[in-house]
Design a protein around this motif. Structure first.
Motif, PDB file in Angstrom:
ATOM      1  N   LEU A   1     -36.776  20.470  35.539  1.00 39.15           N
ATOM      2  CA  LEU A   1     -37.000  19.169  36.163  1.00 39.15           C
ATOM      3  C   LEU A   1     -35.663  18.500  36.463  1.00 39.15           C
ATOM      4  N   PRO A   2     -35.612  17.629  37.467  1.00 36.55           N
ATOM      5  CA  PRO A   2     -34.362  16.914  37.766  1.00 36.55           C
ATOM      6  C   PRO A   2     -33.921  16.036  36.596  1.00 36.55           C
ATOM      7  N   SER A   3     -32.642  15.710  36.580  1.00 40.10           N
ATOM      8  CA  SER A   3     -32.094  14.912  35.480  1.00 40.10           C
ATOM      9  C   SER A   3     -32.753  13.547  35.382  1.00 40.10           C
ATOM     10  N   TRP A   4     -33.058  12.930  36.524  1.00 46.09           N
ATOM     11  CA  TRP A   4     -33.644  11.592  36.470  1.00 46.09           C
ATOM     12  C   TRP A   4     -35.041  11.619  35.861  1.00 46.09           C
TER      13      TRP A   4
ATOM     14  N   LEU B   1     -41.985  15.461  30.035  1.00 42.31           N
ATOM     15  CA  LEU B   1     -41.032  15.103  31.084  1.00 42.31           C
ATOM     16  C   LEU B   1     -39.588  15.301  30.636  1.00 42.31           C
ATOM     17  N   PHE B   2     -39.308  15.007  29.378  1.00 45.17           N
ATOM     18  CA  PHE B   2     -37.928  15.097  28.900  1.00 45.17           C
ATOM     19  C   PHE B   2     -37.488  16.538  28.669  1.00 45.17           C
ATOM     20  N   LEU B   3     -38.340  17.329  28.031  1.00 39.58           N
ATOM     21  CA  LEU B   3     -37.968  18.698  27.686  1.00 39.58           C
ATOM     22  C   LEU B   3     -38.382  19.707  28.745  1.00 39.58           C
ATOM     23  N   GLY B   4     -39.353  19.364  29.577  1.00 38.37           N
ATOM     24  CA  GLY B   4     -39.722  20.219  30.694  1.00 38.37           C
ATOM     25  C   GLY B   4     -40.373  21.539  30.354  1.00 38.37           C
ATOM     26  N   PRO B   5     -41.253  21.615  29.337  1.00 38.94           N
ATOM     27  CA  PRO B   5     -41.951  22.881  29.084  1.00 38.94           C
ATOM     28  C   PRO B   5     -42.987  23.139  30.172  1.00 38.94           C
ATOM     29  N   PRO B   6     -43.577  24.334  30.215  1.00 33.90           N
ATOM     30  CA  PRO B   6     -44.618  24.611  31.218  1.00 33.90           C
ATOM     31  C   PRO B   6     -45.793  23.641  31.089  1.00 33.90           C
ATOM     32  N   VAL B   7     -46.436  23.351  32.209  1.00 37.26           N
ATOM     33  CA  VAL B   7     -47.551  22.398  32.217  1.00 37.26           C
ATOM     34  C   VAL B   7     -48.693  22.880  31.326  1.00 37.26           C
ATOM     35  N   ARG B   8     -48.886  24.186  31.242  1.00 37.74           N
ATOM     36  CA  ARG B   8     -49.966  24.717  30.403  1.00 37.74           C
ATOM     37  C   ARG B   8     -49.765  24.396  28.923  1.00 37.74           C
TER      38      ARG B   8
END
Length: 399
Positions: free
Chosen positions: A96-99, A265-272
């Motif tokens: 995910l983007p930094s923002w 959102l912060f760590l960005g793991p898979p949506v599943r």
């Protein structure tokens, strides 16, 4: 695996099983930041392969790593292909983007505020300070020297702004629980827990080093807090740890869901990962909540850690489930074993120093003991189920 904060005991077991799967006899020396594998002796001597851990893997990188470890454990991947996949994992950019990460950490901080001290003012402060700390942490990515100073800088910035805001609003104290949510990423709860697991597994060097590193990180946070307190002329006795709930009993339960959204959102793991994460964190928090009601705050850490481990291990055995280690870590951050340690260390310099040592040690190790009890319970249950033919649960389901 060391870069993903796997226990050294587990790394050693994985190396043994992978070596056996490929028909090789090896020995290994595993430390938190270094792994050595010693191959069989040959005509040209003994082959020794060493790998040093310079940086930790991101949370989203642990998912493909777990699949690779699982394949290697079964001997289902060619060595060259495995090395190529490992290079791909370590070089993978942020999902995910930094923002988005910054916003995610602000949401995560808000969720923890609802759990720890749900008041409108704390919720607003935790969100704003979370965005600030998230921006500082994001800016330090890829800058190891700067990253070492981020805990102190963040603690100083959050405490300074909190004190200035309290003066502006005419408040007579600053709650330590209000400072914890935006600083949660720096709390060494996982390091402390791994230290207890490794010490009880007789990995004394690794366990002791993690324990010392955890206390050093807590000291960094406390140092940043008290630099701000001294510079702004605040009295340490005005730092309080009394819990306040002005929103109602529903707030912490909603906070768990908000925290989960922030983690995604912060760590960005898979949506599943979302449904699995929700089940684990709610099970852990419910066990901690009712354990507190039934037995008190210290025992609540044990019940929370126990339920967290059993739930994660049970779900990791399901088809398509994430690895157990990826399910356990966010639960630790919610239980915040290190947060009580931060309060205790801070109170060493304040009005409640007499009881701070007990608070610090007992609260930090209660969750760790719950984890260990959960692992033992899972092991015994599998042995009974398989009538002595089962293995150690974490070993089988962590990847």
């Amino acid at each position: 695996m060391a870069a993903a904060n796997y226990p050294v005991t587990l790394i050693r077991q994985m190396l043994q099983r992978a070596s056996a799967a490929y028909g090789i006899t090896t020995e290994s020396v595993v430390l938190p930041n270094n792994v050595q594998v010693i191959g069989p002796a040959g005509p040209n001597g003994t082959t020794i392969k060493s790998a040093a851990v310079d940086t930790d893997l991101r949370f989203d990188q642990t998912f493909p790593l777990a699949r690779l470890v699982s394949a290697a454990r079964r001997g289902a991947v060619e060595p060259a292909a495995g090395e190529a996949e490992l290079r791909r994992i370590t070089a993978a950019p942020h999902r995910l983007p930094s923002w988005v990460s910054v916003i995610g950490y602000g949401i995560q901080s808000a969720g923890l505020a609802l759990v720890l001290e749900p008041t409108p003012l704390n919720l607003l402060g935790a969100t704003v300070f979370g965005l600030l700390v998230g921006a500082i942490a994001t800016a330090s990515r890829g800058r190891p020297l700067l990253a070492q100073l981020v805990p102190v800088i963040s603690a100083f910035a959050v405490t300074s702004l909190a004190i200035l805001a309290a003066h502006r609003l005419g408040l007579d104290h600053v709650g330590l629980r209000a400072l914890i949510p935006p600083l949660a990423m720096f709390l060494p709860g996982v390091a402390m827990t791994l230290a207890v697991v490794e010490l009880t597994s007789r990995d004394m060097i690794s366990g002791t080093s993690r324990l010392v590193a955890g206390f050093a990180q807590l000291a960094q946070l406390a140092f940043g807090i008290f630099i701000a307190v001294q510079i702004l002329g605040e009295s340490e006795s005005q730092l309080t740890s009394i819990a306040v709930n002005k929103l109602g009993p529903w707030a912490p339960w909603v906070g768990v869901a908000v925290y989960t959204l922030g983690i995604m959102l912060f760590l960005g793991p898979p949506v599943r990962f979302v449904p699995w994460l929700l089940i684990v964190v709610y099970a852990a928090y419910a066990a901690q909540f009712f354990g507190d009601l039934a037995f008190g705050s210290y025992v609540s850490g044990v019940t929370g850690g126990f339920a967290l481990t059993l739930c994660a291990m049970a779900m990791a055995s399901r088809p398509g489930a994430p690895p157990a280690i990826s399910l356990i870590l966010p639960g630790f951050w919610l239980l915040v074993p290190g947060s009580m340690g931060l309060i205790g260390i801070a109170e060493l310099f304040g009005a409640d120093g007499d009881s701070a040592i007990t608070v610090t040690f007992v609260s930090m190790f209660s969750v760790a003991f719950g984890l260990q009890a959960g692992l033992v319970g899972w092991q015994l249950a599998r042995r009974v189920r398989r009538r002595g033919r089962g293995g150690f649960g974490l070993r089988e389901h962590v990847a």
